[in-house]
Scaffold this active site. Sequence first.
Site, mmCIF file in Angstrom:
data_model
loop_
_atom_site.group_PDB
_atom_site.id
_atom_site.type_symbol
_atom_site.label_atom_id
_atom_site.label_comp_id
_atom_site.label_asym_id
_atom_site.label_seq_id
_atom_site.Cartn_x
_atom_site.Cartn_y
_atom_site.Cartn_z
ATOM 1 N N HIS A 170 0.854 -1.188 0.000
ATOM 2 C CA HIS A 170 0.000 0.000 0.000
ATOM 3 C C HIS A 170 0.887 1.235 0.000
ATOM 4 O O HIS A 170 1.664 1.454 0.924
ATOM 5 C CB HIS A 170 -0.933 0.003 1.212
ATOM 6 C CG HIS A 170 -2.007 -1.034 1.111
ATOM 7 N ND1 HIS A 170 -2.511 -1.702 2.181
ATOM 8 C CD2 HIS A 170 -2.666 -1.511 0.020
ATOM 9 C CE1 HIS A 170 -3.448 -2.556 1.769
ATOM 10 N NE2 HIS A 170 -3.551 -2.468 0.459
ATOM 11 N N GLU A 173 1.549 4.030 2.898
ATOM 12 C CA GLU A 173 1.944 3.590 4.232
ATOM 13 C C GLU A 173 3.465 3.620 4.330
ATOM 14 O O GLU A 173 4.149 2.596 4.409
ATOM 15 C CB GLU A 173 1.353 2.192 4.490
ATOM 16 C CG GLU A 173 -0.177 2.239 4.437
ATOM 17 C CD GLU A 173 -0.860 0.875 4.308
ATOM 18 O OE1 GLU A 173 -0.177 -0.156 4.422
ATOM 19 O OE2 GLU A 173 -2.089 0.856 4.088
ATOM 20 N N ARG A 226 -2.946 4.875 -2.452
ATOM 21 C CA ARG A 226 -2.835 3.562 -1.817
ATOM 22 C C ARG A 226 -2.584 2.432 -2.826
ATOM 23 O O ARG A 226 -1.844 1.488 -2.560
ATOM 24 C CB ARG A 226 -4.149 3.288 -1.084
ATOM 25 C CG ARG A 226 -4.403 1.841 -0.663
ATOM 26 C CD ARG A 226 -5.808 1.747 -0.048
ATOM 27 N NE ARG A 226 -6.233 0.389 0.214
ATOM 28 C CZ ARG A 226 -6.096 -0.226 1.397
ATOM 29 N NH1 ARG A 226 -5.495 0.388 2.401
ATOM 30 N NH2 ARG A 226 -6.534 -1.449 1.580
ATOM 31 N N HIS A 295 2.403 -2.993 7.118
ATOM 32 C CA HIS A 295 1.411 -1.990 6.728
ATOM 33 C C HIS A 295 1.318 -0.940 7.832
ATOM 34 O O HIS A 295 1.921 -1.081 8.888
ATOM 35 C CB HIS A 295 0.027 -2.644 6.595
ATOM 36 C CG HIS A 295 -0.109 -3.554 5.413
ATOM 37 N ND1 HIS A 295 -0.839 -3.223 4.317
ATOM 38 C CD2 HIS A 295 0.407 -4.791 5.161
ATOM 39 C CE1 HIS A 295 -0.787 -4.199 3.427
ATOM 40 N NE2 HIS A 295 -0.034 -5.171 3.919
ATOM 41 N N GLU A 370 0.162 -3.958 11.313
ATOM 42 C CA GLU A 370 -0.303 -2.598 11.062
ATOM 43 C C GLU A 370 0.478 -1.745 12.040
ATOM 44 O O GLU A 370 0.228 -1.773 13.239
ATOM 45 C CB GLU A 370 -1.813 -2.446 11.306
ATOM 46 C CG GLU A 370 -2.697 -3.224 10.348
ATOM 47 C CD GLU A 370 -2.771 -2.612 8.944
ATOM 48 O OE1 GLU A 370 -2.289 -1.474 8.746
ATOM 49 O OE2 GLU A 370 -3.306 -3.284 8.047
#
Length: 411
Positions: A170, A173, A226, A295, A370
């Site tokens: 992505h 990020e 993204r 991420h 994340e």
Amino acid sequence: MLKFVCLLVLSTAFADRATYSNYQVRRVFPENQEQLEVLSELEKNPNGLSFWLRPFRVQKAVDIMVPPHMLPQFNEIVASLNLKSEVYISNVQHLIDTERPKVRPRADFGWTDYYTLEEIYAWLDSLVEEYPNAVTPVSLGRSYEGREIRGVKVSFRKGNRAVILEGGIHAREWIAPATVTYILNKLLTSQDPVIADLAQSFDYYVFPSVNPDGYVYSHTTDRMWRKTRSQGGNRCYGADANRNFDFHWMEAGASSSACSETYAGSSPFSEVEARLLSNFLTSISDEFDVYLAFHSYSQLLMFPYGHNSDPVSNYDELLSLGRRAAAALAQNNGTEYDVGNIHDTIYPTSGVSMDWVRGVFDKPYTFTWELRDKGTYGFLLPASQIIDTAEETLNSVVVILQHAKENLPRK
Ligand SMILES: *[C@@H]1O[C@H](CO)[C@@H](O)[C@H](O)[C@H]1NC(C)=O
Ligand SMILES: [Zn+2]
């Protein structure tokens, strides 16, 4: 006339870059099913709203970026639904303008700033030069726009089992490529005997930026990009490469609408970046047992699956390992992570790289982070937090790799 022409030139120069002046990020808490359903409908037809955290479950925060011209309308929706709402970020552009240092504290690659794709690749080259016996370049092939998708293999010993590190699928990020390169550097340079031992005990395939077109675009044109940059004759560009893998494709948490941020692509592996990564992983599938993907944001450590909540065969092992990893992560700065399978921890998703690795090859140790934070800066984590983020993340990686080392059968 001249004045007019100058103005025109100026305004197109600025128009080249998306700006987010006075865009807010609003956090809302759906407290009942009706509120949740309206938010889900809104996400399907966002009309300029951008969901940074998707609606999923009652009592789970939803982060929505709202352009200034839509604020009155948005406020009306919030009021009519009686939704709890907070301004989490009052001006997205301000965070974009301040996330990087005004002047680079140092010219070399030092994790004090976010680096461009070119800089990351130049740094990978420098590693190959510096460690000719351990580091070799690896290329997955070329992206939609023709950029090489580059990584390196680190191998200090023959016969090691391998670990894969994936970052940047992505584009926006940015903390993900930064963390992956930081960990790579530590594997090569750390004096810590535990890390040095892990560097010797596995081979590593490291891909800091597997969506290079998107990453470049997020640097040059739209910080909030993204997806990939493919153009399949649709009004909108790109697909979500991490919804594009051929495992329960489009079953959950992915969209068939080309303009959606979670557009799964026209078919499984329609995105060349996902296809190339999968081809490469297939080609080395009998070499590796560990797959780590990075991420942001939300502070979660997750394992398969995303398409449903059925426990994988080693669910208990992964849960307790994940919890130990999260505890190690918290040691430096108290950063708290939630741990669990994707489906229950963040939201249902399908077609993600980690689940494909687990589902197709049955690899025992696959995790997705994340990274920081929990929404104060969201995707726009200040560069001043890169080192602390990467350091604490490394602590969790160490716990997982030590466990893998002790528990994998010797082959
Ligand atoms: C986070 O932890 C590291 C390592 O203990 C420490 O050097 C750093 O100062 C901490 N950062 C903050 C903001 O407290
Ligand atoms: Zn992501």
